[in-house]
Design an enzyme around this catalytic site. Structure first.
Site, PDB file in Angstrom:
ATOM      1  N   MET A   1     -28.484  24.842  -1.236  1.00 44.36           N
ATOM      2  CA  MET A   1     -28.020  24.149  -2.437  1.00 44.36           C
ATOM      3  C   MET A   1     -28.910  22.946  -2.766  1.00 44.36           C
ATOM      4  SD  MET A   1     -23.896  24.275  -1.783  1.00 44.36           S
ATOM      5  CE  MET A   1     -23.498  23.532  -3.372  1.00 44.36           C
TER       6      MET A   1
ATOM      7  N   ASP B   1     -24.976  28.459  -0.441  1.00 44.05           N
ATOM      8  CA  ASP B   1     -24.959  29.113   0.867  1.00 44.05           C
ATOM      9  C   ASP B   1     -23.610  29.018   1.566  1.00 44.05           C
ATOM     10  OD1 ASP B   1     -25.279  26.367   1.210  1.00 44.05           O
ATOM     11  OD2 ASP B   1     -27.059  26.534   2.464  1.00 44.05           O
TER      12      ASP B   1
END
Length: 489
Positions: free
Chosen positions: A79, A236
């Protein structure tokens, strides 16, 4: 069959699951991080795409029988990274990653420019997030900022290369500080504080919704039909949650990857930025989650192994052979090799060993690193409890989940049972494949089943009292580090 791609910091992982949700094949391709200056962490997006094609090529070659049955693709990824594109979709500079801490001053600037930040984004401004990175680029690389046409997150750059479409999902977008997390939409005021508009942003879809299909040339190169659907995907950790069935209120997991994450599902947006707890959208509609993040976890063990010229399995075996007395005499390790987020929000925190002597051996250093990461997780859990999360059991996922010894240590430290799953190391890639299945019409109850428990680790062993004493020292040494920095100023 469904394909899942997870763009991590150290590896691109590609997996195939079947119509029963079983992981049937996987491949990985390593990635490297560039650190041209202190506090910087960057990667070349071209490296991501090249690694993806290599991993996909190997998976296809080794599993031709499965490949023809692939119906959809899901995406997951690290991210917060900032991929800056010009008007022709050319990458303007290396992507600035989640563990880059150069933009501490810009965090203060953003908080001044957007007093509504905490209420809308639900999070403190931290250097890891995307928005401060753009303020840094605007200040230090104005010629590049002036050419920015689009800002993409890492996994969404892969989507662009695969499909030609600029799309993100709510879970990943929530980590930019530009999303109205409760409304699951871009915030015009937060974008404006960074000199941006919606025109600079990708379209948004839910993680389980279709977002695009493969470009003709990519479909031909990969040996798939262009009609293959690409799901919205997820950041994720949200994707990892889908992968282990953490989709309902009260579900929780710990991820031991490059970073260390505690993730708990909520039925509503429940921000608590004062304690540096993150509140983000889940990858599934109508759900949110709280999260604590320590920036260095399994990567600390990898770092130590590189210094000691050994590998993780060898060092873990040596650590497991230590007696309780040898553990008691081991140094205390602060795992802040890239600064820290939860609960300290301290981008300049640094790692350190305390209590080194001539008799300190490498197994003791290894133990100290594993223990220090477990202590950092406990710090994060403490503030998550204060923020309203009630957790009765953790699933353990990520590369660190391969070590049962570490799993037991974490259970002892956090005083919560920890369970592992057979495919737990697949993490975000497994969840991405499940999101692809949902985008192709799969039923959530079938797709998001919890995997069978492989091993259960019950909190509380004969070292509990010893660990509590060492945890107190760990916290004392961090406070001393902060005090020392104040004196240095």
């Amino acid at each position: 069959m469904y394909l899942g791609l997870d763009l991590g910091t150290s590896e691109i992982k590609v997996v195939i699951i079947d119509d029963k949700g079983q992981l049937v094949a996987s491949e990985g391709e390593p990635l490297t991080v560039q650190r041209p200056h202190p506090q910087w962490s960057e990667q070349d997006p071209a490296q991501w795409w090249a690694a993806t094609n290599r991993a996909v090529g190997r998976l296809r070659a080794r599993h031709t029988d499965l490949w023809a049955g692939i119906r959809a693709i899901g995406l997951s990824g690290q991210m917060h990274g900032a991929v800056l594109l010009d008007a022709r979709d050319n990458v303007l500079r290396p992507a600035i990653l989640w563990n880059d801490t150069r933009s501490a001053q810009e965090c203060e600037q953003l908080t001044r420019l957007a007093p509504e930040l905490h209420q809308i984004a639900g999070n403190l401004a931290m250097p890891g997030f995307t928005a401060p990175k753009l303020l840094w680029v605007a200040k230090h690389e104005p010629e590049i900022f002036a050419r920015v046409k689009t800002v993409l997150l890492p996994k969404d750059y892969l989507r662009l290369m695969m499909s030609g479409e600029k799309v993100s999902d709510m879970s990943d977008a929530a980590g930019t500080l530009w999303l109205d997390v409760a409304k699951r939409d871009w915030s015009d005021s937060l974008l404006g504080a960074c000199g941006l508009t919606r025109d600079h942003m990708p379209a948004l879809v839910e993680g389980s919704a279709p977002s695009a299909t493969l470009k003709t040339d990519v479909a031909r190169e990969w040996g798939l039909p262009p009609s293959v659907v690409i799901a919205g995907g997820g950041g994720d950790n949200a994707a990892s949650a889908v992968g282990i069935g953490a989709v309902n209120t009260g579900d929780a997991f710990i991820s031991l990857g490059t970073s260390g994450v505690i993730f708990a599902v909520n039925e509503c947006f429940r921000p608590n930025p004062q304690s540096a707890v993150h509140a983000f959208c889940h990858a599934l509609p109508g759900r949110w989650h709280q999260m604590s993040v320590m920036l260095t976890a399994a990567s600390a063990l990898r770092w130590l192994c590189q210094i000691l010229h050994t590998d993780e399995p060898t060092l873990l075996a040596e650590v497991a052979a230590l007696s309780l007395e040898e553990q008691r005499r081991a140094p205390i390790f602060l795992p802040y090799l890239s600064g820290e987020r939860t609960p300290h929000n301290d981008p300049v925190a640094s790692g350190s060993f305390h209590g080194l002597t001539h008799s300190t051996e490498r197994a003791s250093l290894g133990y100290a690193v594993l223990e220090g990461v477990a202590f950092g997780l406990d710090d994060g859990l403490a503030v998550m409890k204060q923020a309203g999360s009630h957790i009765e059991q953790f699933s353990l996922i990520g590369g660190g989940a391969r070590s049962p010894w570490w799993a037991q240590l974490i259970a002892d430290v956090v005083a919560v049972p920890v369970v592992t799953h057979r495919d737990g190391a697949a993490g975000g890639a497994l969840g991405a494949a499940r999101l692809g299945w949902l985008a192709a019409g799969g039923n959530e109850a079938d797709v998001c089943r919890k995997p069978a428990i492989h091993t259960r680790f019950t909190a509380g062993t004969d070292r509990t009292e010893q660990l509590q004493h060492r945890l107190a020292l760990y916290r004392l040494f961090y406070r001393q580090q902060v005090d020392a920095r104040k004196l240095a100023l």
